[in-house]
Structure formats: C-alpha cells, structure tokens
Design a protein around this motif. Structure first.
Motif, short mmCIF file in Angstrom:
data_model
loop_
_atom_site.label_atom_id
_atom_site.label_comp_id
_atom_site.label_asym_id
_atom_site.label_seq_id
_atom_site.Cartn_x
_atom_site.Cartn_y
_atom_site.Cartn_z
N ARG A 40 2.08 2.06 -3.45
CA ARG A 40 0.99 2.69 -4.22
C ARG A 40 0.81 4.15 -3.80
NH1 ARG A 40 -4.78 2.09 -3.76
NH2 ARG A 40 -4.41 2.57 -1.57
N ASP A 41 0.76 4.39 -2.49
CA ASP A 41 0.48 5.75 -2.01
C ASP A 41 1.63 6.70 -2.35
OD1 ASP A 41 -1.82 4.68 -1.04
OD2 ASP A 41 -1.17 4.59 1.06
N GLN B 126 0.83 -1.22 0.00
CA GLN B 126 0.00 0.00 0.00
C GLN B 126 0.86 1.26 0.00
OE1 GLN B 126 -3.01 -0.11 3.13
NE2 GLN B 126 -4.41 -0.04 1.37
#
Ligand code: GLV
Ligand code: MN
Ligand code: MN
Length: 433
Positions: free
Chosen positions: A266-267, A263
């Motif tokens: 992605r962020d 995550q």
C-alpha cells in the motif's frame, strides 16, 4: 437511440423476437449466487459456470447459431452469412466466470448484450457479408487457476500451453485435469494466432468499472486503453508452531511478516503516482486459529500506465518484503504469475466506431479484459456501459435497465458497421500475421 426510448423487455420487431438484456440477465440471476460472500461466485468450470455455459449454448441454438467449443473451453456461436467466406469474422462477447462474490454484470453483460445485438441486427434486416461470432472466454478473472484471461492468453500464445495446463486450483487440480473432466482434450489445447489474425475485429462490451460515465452523464463509452497490470505471489516462510506454548520472543511468524508486507505494498503504491497496488488474497498454511502458520502466501496485484514503473514498483516490494521477512525471522520469495503490458486499442478501428457512435466519450480503464490480450492480434475495441455505483468486483456493481439496453443497441450499431462494411473501408488494416 436515446436511452429513455430503449425498450427494456423482449419485443417483436418485424416478426423477429428481440430479447432484452434485462430479461436475459434475469434468466441467470439465480446461478452462482454466493450465500456466504454475497454476490456471485462463478469460477470457471464450477457447476455455476457450467450452468451459465449451458444456458448460453441454449440461447445461441435458439437463435440458430452454430456453436462450437474449443479445447481450452472457449465457446463460439457463429452467425454465418448466407454467402461469403468464414474468414474475416467479427468477434464479440465476453466471459461468464466471476471473481469470488462478484457482481452480476462483469462478463455476463457483454455476453448477453451480444445475443441481443444479434436479435437487433436481424430485426433491422442486416445481411452480414462476414460472420459474426459470439464468444464466451474461459477463466477471464483467473479466480480459479490464478492467471487472468487464461483462455484468451492461450489462444494468443501469451502463456505457454504447458504452463497453462499445469496451473492448479485451490483443490490441487490442474487445469488439464479440470478440462478433461469437462470433456475437453488438453492435448488439443494450442494457440491460434493465425485464426486470431484472420479476424476482422473484436468488440467487447463491458460494464464500466469506475464512475467516469456517471460524471459525464453518458450511457456508453468507447475504450481507448487498458492499464498494464500483473499478479505476483509472495510466499513468506516461517516456523509453524503452537499458539499457546511458543513464547512471543521465540516466534518466526510469517503472518506478521505478511501483514507488514501488505502495508508495504500500500505504502509503495501510494508513493508512486498513478500506481495501484492491492493484496486481495492471503492464505496461511496450515491456517488454524491456534496455529502459528508455517507459510503465508499472498497475492499482489500491481498496475500502472508505464510497464517500466510497474516493474520497478514490484522490485521495491520484493526488496521491502525481504527486509521485513528477515526482521521477523522469516524468508520471502516473490514470483510473477502473470503480466499484461498497457494496451492501446486499435486507433483506426476506434476512429471508425466513433463515427458510428459520435457522442460516446472515449475512456481508458484500469481493469483487465480478454480484449486487452486479443488486441495484440486483431483490431480490438471496447464499449463500456455506465455503472451508477462506480463499484465493481463487488455485489454493488450495477447497470440501470435503460443503460443496459442502450449498450446492446450501441453494440448492434458497431457490429452492423463492421459486418456490412467493406473489409478495408473506412480502412481497417488487415493483419498479415
Ligand atoms: C479483471 O477484471 C481485472 O482487472 O483483474
Ligand atoms: Mn472482472
Ligand atoms: Mn470482466
């Protein structure tokens, strides 16, 4: 030639047999079909890729081309001029290996189109003043040994031979062992930057891996640049244990840290304009449903037009992964596996080829290619063929029959210019090193 006037089957032109891209792709459509993932899985030196190599050699020999394979596994098929030197050759081709569950066109389209281009040039009565070499590069995708464009990287000296030979596949076999098993002598593997510098030009045709040509309503484009990209392995270490007997509060579970790291990639990539960050592969060790993993390896692909931004983003991933791992009672180590700087293709060559294909738009790409590696040593260009789905590295990758044939015609047009033109007209710079 207009796309709708391009024949899509093999034809005879002035008694020369001209294969079609569609029929040649049809020859290999059953090789490497992946019944589990869908699409094709053709890792380098797998039985599927070996079948494709054998098929290519047969096709080259049918055309009377002289075939040689170097120690690293690059196949070269030579169309030699009736007279003249063997230096200064024009190189074309692509790769036959695939990502796991990939499409039918990424790689094979460039190889097959090169064979058809040879047919077309002969049918046109072209008499080259320099050789044409159709090449198949090994391990372009890096799906077996982890480093993309491994063959061209070795030739270009962009990876040390020792490191390349020591790379291991998922079975633990080294590249050296796999080469040996396939009849190559790893001791003979060496860079060939002098040989690359002798080349006149390299042109790689490739299916487009986005949808720009759909939007532009064009069948083919010339390439301008390749986005800088790299691969990093994140190893998260925790405590392997029993899924039933280990209380939740007692766990040091690297899978949880890995999930949070995915995550974070992605962020952080979303926070960086123009960046792409992907985790497409994750491997828990030992990998059992009722086992808390002791380690999870995940591979991070990061791309950005500015290499300094790519590197800064990776450093942010490193820091964030370290924090996440500590919060989960784990440790994290990030290791660079490969890096390719943003590459701009030779503008002089592109200008020249644009005169041959004046209607072709000029596009950059976010995908890596052997052309990006070789561009540091030889004037290099790329030709992209429209992909109506805009999807790639997936079974949905596609090229319509007429576009595929138009791509081969466009490639033949470019090669004709390069094979028959003066070596320095309209001014390709000759490389000296
Ligand atoms: C290869 O296709 C890549 O872009 O990774
Ligand atoms: Mn690919
Ligand atoms: Mn490719």
């Amino acid at each position: 030639m207009a796309v709708d006037s391009v024949p899509v089957g093999p034809v005879r032109i002035d008694s020369v047999h001209v294969d079609s891209v569609v029929s040649l792709l049809g020859d290999i459509q059953r090789i490497g079909v992946d019944r589990v993932r869908g699409g094709y899985s053709r890792p380098v030196f797998s039985s599927a890729e070996l079948d494709l190599r054998a098929w290519f050699v047969g096709q080259a020999e049918r055309r009377g081309l002289d075939v040689e394979t170097d120690a690293v596994g690059t196949i070269r098929a030579w169309w030699k001029p009736a007279s003249g030197s063997l230096g200064d050759a024009v190189l074309t081709g692509s790769h036959l290996d695939s990502v796991p569950g990939g499409g039918a066109y990424d790689g094979p389209l460039g190889v097959v189109s090169a064979l058809v281009a040879v047919d077309l040039l002969r049918a046109r009565g072209v008499e080259p003043v320099r050789p044409l070499v159709v090449a198949v590069f090994p391990e372009e995708e890096g799906s077996r040994f982890g480093v993309a464009c491994l063959g061209s990287r070795v030739l270009a000296g962009a990876i040390s031979v020792d490191r390349a030979l020591a790379l291991r596949d998922s079975e633990g076999d080294t590249f050296a062992e796999v080469l040996t098993r396939n009849g190559h002598d790893p001791r003979a593997v060496r860079p060939d930057t002098a040989g690359l510098a002798d080349l006149h030009a390299f042109v790689e045709l490739h299916v487009e891996q986005g949808r720009a040509l759909v939007d532009l309503d064009q069948a083919v484009a010339l390439g301008s640049s390749i986005l800088g990209h790299g691969r990093w392995r994140l190893s998260v270490e925790g405590q392997g244990n029993h899924a039933g007997t280990t209380l939740m509060r007692d766990r040091r579970d690297p899978m949880v840290a890995a999930a949070r790291a995915v995550q974070a990639v992605r962020d952080l990539a979303r926070d960086t304009p123009g960046a792409r960050g992907t985790v497409g592969r994750l491997q828990p060790v030992p990998g059992g449903t009722n086992v808390i993993a002791s380690r999870v390896d995940l591979w991070i692909d990061v791309r950005h037009p500015l290499d300094v931004v790519t590197r800064a983003l990776v450093e942010r991933v490193r820091a964030e992964a370290g924090t996440i791992a500590a919060e989960e009672g784990c440790t994290a180590t990030l290791t660079e596996e490969s890096f390719s700087a943003t590459t701009h293709f030779d503008p002089v060559l592109r200008e020249r080829l644009h005169r041959v294909l004046p209607d072709a738009p000029v596009l950059d790409t976010g995908a890596g290619h052997d052309a990006g590696v070789l561009a540091a040593h030889v004037p290099t260009a790329m030709l992209f063929v429209r992909n109506p789905t805009g999807i790639s590295h997936s079974p949905e990758e596609y090229a319509a029959d007429g576009d595929a044939e138009a791509g081969a015609v466009a490639l033949a047009d470019l090669l004709e210019d390069l094979l028959t033109g003066e070596s320095d007209a309209p001014s390709l710079p000759r490389r000296t090193a």
